[in-house]
Design a protein around this motif. Structure first.
Motif, PDB file in Angstrom:
ATOM      1  N   THR A  79     -69.840  59.712 -90.663  1.00 36.31           N
ATOM      2  CA  THR A  79     -70.952  60.523 -90.175  1.00 36.31           C
ATOM      3  C   THR A  79     -71.048  61.831 -90.950  1.00 36.31           C
ATOM      4  OG1 THR A  79     -69.553  61.561 -88.493  1.00 36.31           O
ATOM      5  CG2 THR A  79     -70.747  59.563 -87.859  1.00 36.31           C
ATOM      6  N   ASN A  80     -72.161  62.522 -90.745  1.00 36.15           N
ATOM      7  CA  ASN A  80     -72.348  63.848 -91.337  1.00 36.15           C
ATOM      8  C   ASN A  80     -71.712  64.888 -90.418  1.00 36.15           C
ATOM      9  OD1 ASN A  80     -73.902  62.856 -93.544  1.00 36.15           O
ATOM     10  ND2 ASN A  80     -75.640  62.672 -92.169  1.00 36.15           N
ATOM     11  N   GLY A  81     -70.419  64.987 -90.493  1.00 40.16           N
ATOM     12  CA  GLY A  81     -69.674  65.885 -89.627  1.00 40.16           C
ATOM     13  C   GLY A  81     -69.455  65.283 -88.253  1.00 40.16           C
ATOM     14  N   ALA A  82     -68.562  65.905 -87.489  1.00 39.89           N
ATOM     15  CA  ALA A  82     -68.286  65.427 -86.137  1.00 39.89           C
ATOM     16  C   ALA A  82     -69.499  65.576 -85.231  1.00 39.89           C
ATOM     17  CB  ALA A  82     -67.090  66.192 -85.554  1.00 39.89           C
ATOM     18  N   GLN A  83     -70.347  66.564 -85.502  1.00 45.38           N
ATOM     19  CA  GLN A  83     -71.493  66.794 -84.633  1.00 45.38           C
ATOM     20  C   GLN A  83     -72.444  65.600 -84.641  1.00 45.38           C
ATOM     21  OE1 GLN A  83     -71.361  69.406 -82.737  1.00 45.38           O
ATOM     22  NE2 GLN A  83     -73.347  69.383 -81.729  1.00 45.38           N
ATOM     23  N   GLN A  84     -72.631  64.953 -85.812  1.00 50.35           N
ATOM     24  CA  GLN A  84     -73.483  63.768 -85.820  1.00 50.35           C
ATOM     25  C   GLN A  84     -72.833  62.625 -85.048  1.00 50.35           C
ATOM     26  OE1 GLN A  84     -74.117  61.253 -89.305  1.00 50.35           O
ATOM     27  NE2 GLN A  84     -76.307  61.144 -88.854  1.00 50.35           N
ATOM     28  N   LEU A 144     -68.699  70.251 -96.661  1.00 53.47           N
ATOM     29  CA  LEU A 144     -68.726  68.833 -97.031  1.00 53.47           C
ATOM     30  C   LEU A 144     -69.496  67.992 -96.020  1.00 53.47           C
ATOM     31  CD1 LEU A 144     -65.084  68.186 -98.290  1.00 53.47           C
ATOM     32  CD2 LEU A 144     -67.159  68.388 -99.652  1.00 53.47           C
ATOM     33  N   ARG A 145     -69.498  68.408 -94.751  1.00 49.19           N
ATOM     34  CA  ARG A 145     -70.205  67.706 -93.684  1.00 49.19           C
ATOM     35  C   ARG A 145     -69.841  66.225 -93.652  1.00 49.19           C
ATOM     36  NH1 ARG A 145     -69.898  70.042 -90.476  1.00 49.19           N
ATOM     37  NH2 ARG A 145     -71.480  69.092 -89.172  1.00 49.19           N
ATOM     38  N   LEU A 146     -68.578  65.935 -93.631  1.00 53.26           N
ATOM     39  CA  LEU A 146     -68.121  64.558 -93.495  1.00 53.26           C
ATOM     40  C   LEU A 146     -67.215  64.441 -92.279  1.00 53.26           C
ATOM     41  CD1 LEU A 146     -67.374  63.325 -97.128  1.00 53.26           C
ATOM     42  CD2 LEU A 146     -69.096  62.462 -95.555  1.00 53.26           C
ATOM     43  N   GLY A 147     -67.557  63.498 -91.417  1.00 52.80           N
ATOM     44  CA  GLY A 147     -66.752  63.185 -90.256  1.00 52.80           C
ATOM     45  C   GLY A 147     -66.745  61.685 -90.051  1.00 52.80           C
ATOM     46  N   TYR A 148     -66.243  61.248 -88.911  1.00 50.42           N
ATOM     47  CA  TYR A 148     -66.184  59.808 -88.643  1.00 50.42           C
ATOM     48  C   TYR A 148     -65.957  59.599 -87.152  1.00 50.42           C
ATOM     49  CZ  TYR A 148     -61.202  60.875 -88.648  1.00 50.42           C
ATOM     50  OH  TYR A 148     -59.975  61.434 -88.379  1.00 50.42           O
ATOM     51  N   VAL A 149     -66.237  58.399 -86.721  1.00 49.97           N
ATOM     52  CA  VAL A 149     -65.952  58.011 -85.347  1.00 49.97           C
ATOM     53  C   VAL A 149     -65.347  56.621 -85.362  1.00 49.97           C
ATOM     54  CG1 VAL A 149     -68.347  57.226 -85.038  1.00 49.97           C
ATOM     55  CG2 VAL A 149     -66.910  57.644 -83.031  1.00 49.97           C
ATOM     56  N   VAL A 150     -64.264  56.449 -84.601  1.00 49.24           N
ATOM     57  CA  VAL A 150     -63.646  55.138 -84.387  1.00 49.24           C
ATOM     58  C   VAL A 150     -64.190  54.616 -83.067  1.00 49.24           C
ATOM     59  CG1 VAL A 150     -61.498  53.871 -84.107  1.00 49.24           C
ATOM     60  CG2 VAL A 150     -61.581  55.852 -85.632  1.00 49.24           C
ATOM     61  N   LEU A 151     -64.906  53.513 -83.138  1.00 44.58           N
ATOM     62  CA  LEU A 151     -65.682  53.046 -81.990  1.00 44.58           C
ATOM     63  C   LEU A 151     -64.979  51.933 -81.223  1.00 44.58           C
ATOM     64  CD1 LEU A 151     -69.098  52.887 -83.828  1.00 44.58           C
ATOM     65  CD2 LEU A 151     -68.499  54.506 -82.023  1.00 44.58           C
TER      66      LEU A 151
END
Length: 477
Positions: free
Chosen positions: A187-192, A326-333
């Protein structure tokens, strides 16, 4: 790029050109300072004589709409009349909705480069001096080569396989997260990531249970999507699970480093939270924003690693370990919502930019990220220790630190009444940025104090900055 001018027929060519240029300036399509094509080039593009163009330019210059600069060309005059605003926000049918969005506060808005103070205790920011520029440059060059090897098609909404694989390995090693590559969406950062989860889980009126005090941007996001946010108090063990209301669909927590107070959630409270979410049919968002930096005690596993019921969505970010820009995040679903979140990501922005994805995949796989975290850990530990020493020393008449073992901010609670607003204002006048704790309380009784970030301030700057804070406190408290 050609200037959009349409010439119809062969009559009144100068008038047609004049009218269209004037209308373009009046409508703002040609903005102040925009350069017009040279008269010879525009004449060739339109199939008219150069004299017609030159005469039109001269007329508009005489009227003050254009200005000629010797040796540079013809430009739209910065003082040209601007078009009248036809509509205002209050004229629109959506005016109430616009007002709602505009009224949202920005408690964690970082100052622009030209407005930053010399000594910044802002939370969530990192020191650029620690960023591994040489390693990142090599990884970016690798990313450019990989992009050149691929066709011009869009990428996958879930993120590049190479990056998802690197993330899976990294969080399994550092946080005990139990996942496969296919469980991860970049994602684009944790916020997204929070936005995507909220979009697929919530409907207007849905209940979100959230720590109070808690991360205000998450609360604002859930509220903006029409949810009812139920404030759940926290104690020394974390969120008070027995106060999560019936009907809750989404539970937002920061179990490894409670935001903003800093204490970790106890094992018993974690088990109770997982059981409560399962009974409610709710999804838990575990925001694990900075727990890779741990200074005391035994490491704690992520909440996701304890989840055998498929109720935890684990959200992480590289804004804290690398750079916020950098605006890089992720989510483990969890499996139940994976397909819906992937569709929401596709509809939101197709996919995150692949250039930083390729670079980050290389950065992680080459071991640069772990090396960088270890290096930063030593730096942050020194800063944290010095701030704690000052809070226990000459600042102890006014503040006490909340015990915390991770991250790169801590909370300092007032021991006596302190006018925090006045302290902040006077500190700004001597180039010190302080940030109040009260903005993170919603329904819970406000505990006055400061959130003290130590990611963006150098060790040698801490004492001069806190000396200034102490001197102000001696005058006002």
């Amino acid at each position: 790029m050609e200037l959009h001018i349409v010439i119809n027929g062969r009559k009144d060519l100068a008038a047609q050109l004049y009218q269209q240029l004037r209308e373009a300036i009046a409508a703002g399509r040609l903005t102040a300072g925009a350069q017009l094509p040279p008269s010879r080039l525009l004449a060739e593009q339109l199939g008219i004589s150069r004299k017609t163009v030159s005469d039109t330019y001269a007329t508009l210059t005489y009227e003050g709409l254009l200005v000629g600069r010797i040796g540079r060309g013809t430009f739209v005059n910065a003082w040209a009349p601007q078009p009248d605003r036809v509509q205002t926000a209050t004229d629109l049918a959506c005016s109430a909705n616009l007002a709602k969005w505009q009224a949202l506060p920005s408690p964690m808005h970082h100052p622009a480069n030209d407005k930053r103070l010399r000594y910044e205790f802002i939370g969530g920011a990192t020191s650029r001096q620690q960023f591994p520029q040489d390693e990142w440059r090599r990884c970016t060059q690798h990313a450019l080569r990989r992009i050149a090897e691929h066709s011009g098609f869009y990428s996958q909404p879930e993120g590049l396989p190479a990056l998802r694989s690197a993330i899976a390995g990294h969080i399994a090693f550092s946080r005990g997260v139990n996942c496969r590559d296919s469980d991860i969406v970049v994602t684009n950062g944790a916020q997204q990531a929070l936005d995507l989860l909220a979009r697929v889980v919530l409907e207007p009126g849905s209940i979100v249970a959230m720590e109070d005090p808690g991360y205000t941007p998450a609360r604002q996001l859930f509220t903006a999507l029409g949810a009812h946010v139920a404030s759940v108090p926290v104690d020394a063990q974390g969120i008070q699970v027995d106060q999560i209301p019936d009907g809750t669909r989404l539970i937002y927590v920061t179990p490894s480093h409670q935001f903003p107070l800093g204490m970790p959630m106890s094992p018993a409270r974690r088990e109770a939270l997982l059981a409560r979410a399962f009974d409610l049919g709710a999804i838990i968002i575990e925001d694990d924003y900075d727990s890779e930096f741990r200074y005391e005690g035994r490491p704690t596993d992520s909440l996701q690693s304890l989840d055998s019921r498929g109720v935890v969505a684990y959200v992480g970010t590289f804004s804290k370990t690398l750079l916020p820009e950098l605006r890089l995040g992720y989510v483990v679903l969890p499996p139940a919502i994976h397909g819906a979140v992937l569709k929401a990501k596709l509809l939101t922005d197709q996919h995150s930019s692949t250039l930083p994805q390729w670079a980050l995949a290389k950065f992680i796989s080459e071991g640069y990220l772990l090396k960088h975290i270890r290096r930063c850990h030593t730096v942050y530990a020194g800063r944290r220790e010095r701030i704690l020493e000052r809070l226990a020393g000459d600042l102890s008449p006014w503040f006490e630190a909340v015990p915390t073992v991770a991250g790169f901010h801590l909370a300092a609670l007032c021991k006596v009444p302190v006018n925090i607003a006045l302290l902040r204002e006077l500190a700004r006048q001597v180039d010190v940025g302080l940030y109040p704790l009260e903005v993170f309380f919603h329904d819970a009784p406000v505990r006055a104090g400061l959130i003290v970030g130590f990611g963006a301030i150098e060790l040698l700057d801490i004492d001069p900055a806190l000396d200034r804070v102490r001197d102000i406190l001696l005058k006002i408290a």
